[in-house]
Design a protein around this motif. Structure first.
Motif, PDB file in Angstrom:
ATOM      1  N   MET A   1       6.816  -2.988 -20.838  1.00 28.03           N
ATOM      2  CA  MET A   1       7.389  -1.706 -20.490  1.00 28.03           C
ATOM      3  C   MET A   1       8.519  -1.382 -21.471  1.00 28.03           C
ATOM      4  SD  MET A   1       8.457  -0.783 -16.587  1.00 28.03           S
ATOM      5  CE  MET A   1       7.654   0.569 -15.874  1.00 28.03           C
ATOM      6  N   SER A   2       8.561  -0.175 -21.921  1.00 29.31           N
ATOM      7  CA  SER A   2       9.613   0.225 -22.846  1.00 29.31           C
ATOM      8  C   SER A   2      10.843   0.694 -22.071  1.00 29.31           C
ATOM      9  CB  SER A   2       9.120   1.362 -23.741  1.00 29.31           C
ATOM     10  OG  SER A   2       8.997   2.558 -22.988  1.00 29.31           O
ATOM     11  N   VAL A   3      11.950   0.808 -22.791  1.00 28.29           N
ATOM     12  CA  VAL A   3      13.187   1.299 -22.179  1.00 28.29           C
ATOM     13  C   VAL A   3      12.978   2.719 -21.670  1.00 28.29           C
ATOM     14  CG1 VAL A   3      15.592   1.889 -22.606  1.00 28.29           C
ATOM     15  CG2 VAL A   3      14.667  -0.242 -23.503  1.00 28.29           C
ATOM     16  N   ALA A   4      12.293   3.526 -22.428  1.00 34.66           N
ATOM     17  CA  ALA A   4      12.031   4.911 -22.013  1.00 34.66           C
ATOM     18  C   ALA A   4      11.226   4.944 -20.713  1.00 34.66           C
ATOM     19  CB  ALA A   4      11.296   5.663 -23.115  1.00 34.66           C
ATOM     20  N   GLU A   5      10.260   4.052 -20.582  1.00 33.54           N
ATOM     21  CA  GLU A   5       9.460   3.989 -19.348  1.00 33.54           C
ATOM     22  C   GLU A   5      10.311   3.540 -18.167  1.00 33.54           C
ATOM     23  OE1 GLU A   5       5.001   2.898 -20.928  1.00 33.54           O
ATOM     24  OE2 GLU A   5       6.542   1.329 -21.023  1.00 33.54           O
ATOM     25  N   ILE A   6      11.190   2.587 -18.404  1.00 33.55           N
ATOM     26  CA  ILE A   6      12.082   2.115 -17.340  1.00 33.55           C
ATOM     27  C   ILE A   6      13.027   3.236 -16.928  1.00 33.55           C
ATOM     28  CG2 ILE A   6      13.940   0.500 -16.772  1.00 33.55           C
ATOM     29  CD1 ILE A   6      12.482  -1.493 -18.689  1.00 33.55           C
ATOM     30  N   GLU A   7      13.582   3.943 -17.909  1.00 31.65           N
ATOM     31  CA  GLU A   7      14.473   5.065 -17.599  1.00 31.65           C
ATOM     32  C   GLU A   7      13.753   6.111 -16.754  1.00 31.65           C
ATOM     33  OE1 GLU A   7      15.873   6.519 -21.345  1.00 31.65           O
ATOM     34  OE2 GLU A   7      17.320   4.878 -21.573  1.00 31.65           O
ATOM     35  N   ALA A   8      12.528   6.444 -17.119  1.00 31.78           N
ATOM     36  CA  ALA A   8      11.751   7.439 -16.380  1.00 31.78           C
ATOM     37  C   ALA A   8      11.485   6.958 -14.958  1.00 31.78           C
ATOM     38  CB  ALA A   8      10.447   7.738 -17.103  1.00 31.78           C
ATOM     39  N   ALA A   9      11.163   5.673 -14.823  1.00 35.06           N
ATOM     40  CA  ALA A   9      10.894   5.125 -13.499  1.00 35.06           C
ATOM     41  C   ALA A   9      12.155   5.153 -12.626  1.00 35.06           C
ATOM     42  CB  ALA A   9      10.364   3.699 -13.617  1.00 35.06           C
ATOM     43  N   VAL A  10      13.289   4.804 -13.206  1.00 33.22           N
ATOM     44  CA  VAL A  10      14.546   4.813 -12.456  1.00 33.22           C
ATOM     45  C   VAL A  10      14.886   6.240 -12.034  1.00 33.22           C
ATOM     46  CG1 VAL A  10      17.037   4.432 -12.638  1.00 33.22           C
ATOM     47  CG2 VAL A  10      15.458   2.680 -13.447  1.00 33.22           C
ATOM     48  N   LYS A  11      14.705   7.185 -12.929  1.00 36.92           N
ATOM     49  CA  LYS A  11      15.004   8.584 -12.613  1.00 36.92           C
ATOM     50  C   LYS A  11      14.117   9.129 -11.498  1.00 36.92           C
ATOM     51  CE  LYS A  11      16.848   9.804 -17.139  1.00 36.92           C
ATOM     52  NZ  LYS A  11      16.629  10.573 -18.380  1.00 36.92           N
ATOM     53  N   SER A  12      12.945   8.558 -11.349  1.00 40.78           N
ATOM     54  CA  SER A  12      12.013   9.057 -10.340  1.00 40.78           C
ATOM     55  C   SER A  12      12.199   8.391  -8.973  1.00 40.78           C
ATOM     56  CB  SER A  12      10.571   8.869 -10.815  1.00 40.78           C
ATOM     57  OG  SER A  12      10.218   7.491 -10.796  1.00 40.78           O
ATOM     58  N   LEU A  13      13.104   7.422  -8.874  1.00 36.82           N
ATOM     59  CA  LEU A  13      13.316   6.725  -7.605  1.00 36.82           C
ATOM     60  C   LEU A  13      13.941   7.638  -6.554  1.00 36.82           C
ATOM     61  CD1 LEU A  13      14.733   3.299  -8.834  1.00 36.82           C
ATOM     62  CD2 LEU A  13      12.468   3.728  -7.877  1.00 36.82           C
ATOM     63  N   ARG A  14      13.542   7.410  -5.302  1.00 37.95           N
ATOM     64  CA  ARG A  14      14.205   8.093  -4.198  1.00 37.95           C
ATOM     65  C   ARG A  14      15.620   7.557  -4.091  1.00 37.95           C
ATOM     66  NH1 ARG A  14      11.889   6.788   0.972  1.00 37.95           N
ATOM     67  NH2 ARG A  14      11.803   4.747   0.042  1.00 37.95           N
ATOM     68  N   LYS A  15      16.489   8.301  -3.444  1.00 41.96           N
ATOM     69  CA  LYS A  15      17.900   7.945  -3.334  1.00 41.96           C
ATOM     70  C   LYS A  15      18.078   6.537  -2.756  1.00 41.96           C
ATOM     71  CE  LYS A  15      22.241   9.761  -1.539  1.00 41.96           C
ATOM     72  NZ  LYS A  15      22.884  10.870  -0.804  1.00 41.96           N
ATOM     73  N   GLU A  16      17.338   6.223  -1.716  1.00 37.10           N
ATOM     74  CA  GLU A  16      17.446   4.900  -1.070  1.00 37.10           C
ATOM     75  C   GLU A  16      16.989   3.787  -2.012  1.00 37.10           C
ATOM     76  OE1 GLU A  16      15.651   7.480   0.273  1.00 37.10           O
ATOM     77  OE2 GLU A  16      17.167   8.165   1.715  1.00 37.10           O
ATOM     78  N   ASP A  17      15.891   4.049  -2.712  1.00 41.44           N
ATOM     79  CA  ASP A  17      15.380   3.052  -3.656  1.00 41.44           C
ATOM     80  C   ASP A  17      16.322   2.878  -4.838  1.00 41.44           C
ATOM     81  OD1 ASP A  17      13.148   2.539  -2.081  1.00 41.44           O
ATOM     82  OD2 ASP A  17      11.930   4.042  -3.115  1.00 41.44           O
ATOM     83  N   LEU A  18      16.941   3.972  -5.264  1.00 46.54           N
ATOM     84  CA  LEU A  18      17.897   3.891  -6.358  1.00 46.54           C
ATOM     85  C   LEU A  18      19.101   3.044  -5.955  1.00 46.54           C
ATOM     86  CD1 LEU A  18      18.709   4.672  -9.204  1.00 46.54           C
ATOM     87  CD2 LEU A  18      19.693   6.779  -8.272  1.00 46.54           C
ATOM     88  N   ALA A  19      19.564   3.209  -4.723  1.00 44.84           N
ATOM     89  CA  ALA A  19      20.680   2.393  -4.227  1.00 44.84           C
ATOM     90  C   ALA A  19      20.285   0.922  -4.185  1.00 44.84           C
ATOM     91  CB  ALA A  19      21.110   2.873  -2.845  1.00 44.84           C
ATOM     92  N   GLN A  20      19.075   0.644  -3.746  1.00 45.68           N
ATOM     93  CA  GLN A  20      18.595  -0.740  -3.696  1.00 45.68           C
ATOM     94  C   GLN A  20      18.473  -1.313  -5.107  1.00 45.68           C
ATOM     95  OE1 GLN A  20      14.890  -1.171  -1.606  1.00 45.68           O
ATOM     96  NE2 GLN A  20      14.806  -3.374  -1.939  1.00 45.68           N
ATOM     97  N   PHE A  21      17.938  -0.520  -6.033  1.00 44.13           N
ATOM     98  CA  PHE A  21      17.833  -0.962  -7.421  1.00 44.13           C
ATOM     99  C   PHE A  21      19.212  -1.227  -8.009  1.00 44.13           C
ATOM    100  CE2 PHE A  21      18.118   0.132 -11.923  1.00 44.13           C
ATOM    101  CZ  PHE A  21      17.296  -0.836 -12.456  1.00 44.13           C
ATOM    102  N   ASN A  22      20.151  -0.324  -7.740  1.00 48.74           N
ATOM    103  CA  ASN A  22      21.511  -0.480  -8.261  1.00 48.74           C
ATOM    104  C   ASN A  22      22.133  -1.775  -7.766  1.00 48.74           C
ATOM    105  OD1 ASN A  22      23.845   0.484  -9.743  1.00 48.74           O
ATOM    106  ND2 ASN A  22      24.767   0.773  -7.723  1.00 48.74           N
ATOM    107  N   GLN A  23      21.960  -2.082  -6.483  1.00 48.07           N
ATOM    108  CA  GLN A  23      22.489  -3.330  -5.920  1.00 48.07           C
ATOM    109  C   GLN A  23      21.879  -4.533  -6.631  1.00 48.07           C
ATOM    110  OE1 GLN A  23      24.906  -3.782  -3.658  1.00 48.07           O
ATOM    111  NE2 GLN A  23      24.706  -5.971  -3.930  1.00 48.07           N
ATOM    112  N   TRP A  24      20.567  -4.509  -6.806  1.00 53.07           N
ATOM    113  CA  TRP A  24      19.895  -5.603  -7.494  1.00 53.07           C
ATOM    114  C   TRP A  24      20.398  -5.738  -8.929  1.00 53.07           C
ATOM    115  CZ3 TRP A  24      17.092  -5.314 -12.004  1.00 53.07           C
ATOM    116  CH2 TRP A  24      16.521  -6.529 -12.416  1.00 53.07           C
ATOM    117  N   TYR A  25      20.543  -4.611  -9.630  1.00 52.96           N
ATOM    118  CA  TYR A  25      20.947  -4.652 -11.025  1.00 52.96           C
ATOM    119  C   TYR A  25      22.375  -5.171 -11.176  1.00 52.96           C
ATOM    120  CZ  TYR A  25      21.327  -3.399 -15.920  1.00 52.96           C
ATOM    121  OH  TYR A  25      21.507  -3.454 -17.274  1.00 52.96           O
ATOM    122  N   GLN A  26      23.260  -4.794 -10.280  1.00 52.11           N
ATOM    123  CA  GLN A  26      24.633  -5.298 -10.329  1.00 52.11           C
ATOM    124  C   GLN A  26      24.648  -6.813 -10.135  1.00 52.11           C
ATOM    125  OE1 GLN A  26      27.370  -3.642 -11.298  1.00 52.11           O
ATOM    126  NE2 GLN A  26      25.939  -1.986 -11.679  1.00 52.11           N
TER     127      GLN A  26
END
Length: 66
Positions: A1-26
């Motif tokens: 997966m490229s960085v651009a693909e990851i960025e697009a996937a992150v941008k498409s996350l629902r608010k709840e999923d984005l919060a969960q992803f953010n917690q995991w990434y931190q």
């Protein structure tokens, strides 16, 4: 997966999923930092800090850590 693909996937996350992803990434970043510190300690890169503490303790100028 490229960085651009990851960025697009992150941008498409629902608010709840984005919060969960953010917690995991931190947590991921913290684990990476901890591992880097462990490697630096094992390699002796932080020995100068221990030397400084020992000198201050011997000179009785070491202040307590808050």
């Amino acid at each position: 997966m490229s960085v651009a693909e990851i960025e697009a996937a992150v941008k498409s996350l629902r608010k709840e999923d984005l919060a969960q992803f953010n917690q995991w990434y931190q947590e991921f970043l913290e684990e990476q930092w901890d591992e880097q510190i462990r490697q630096d300690v094992q390699a002796g890169k932080l020995d100068f800090l221990l030397d400084e503490v020992r000198k201050e303790r011997q000179a009785e100028t070491l202040r307590p850590f808050p």
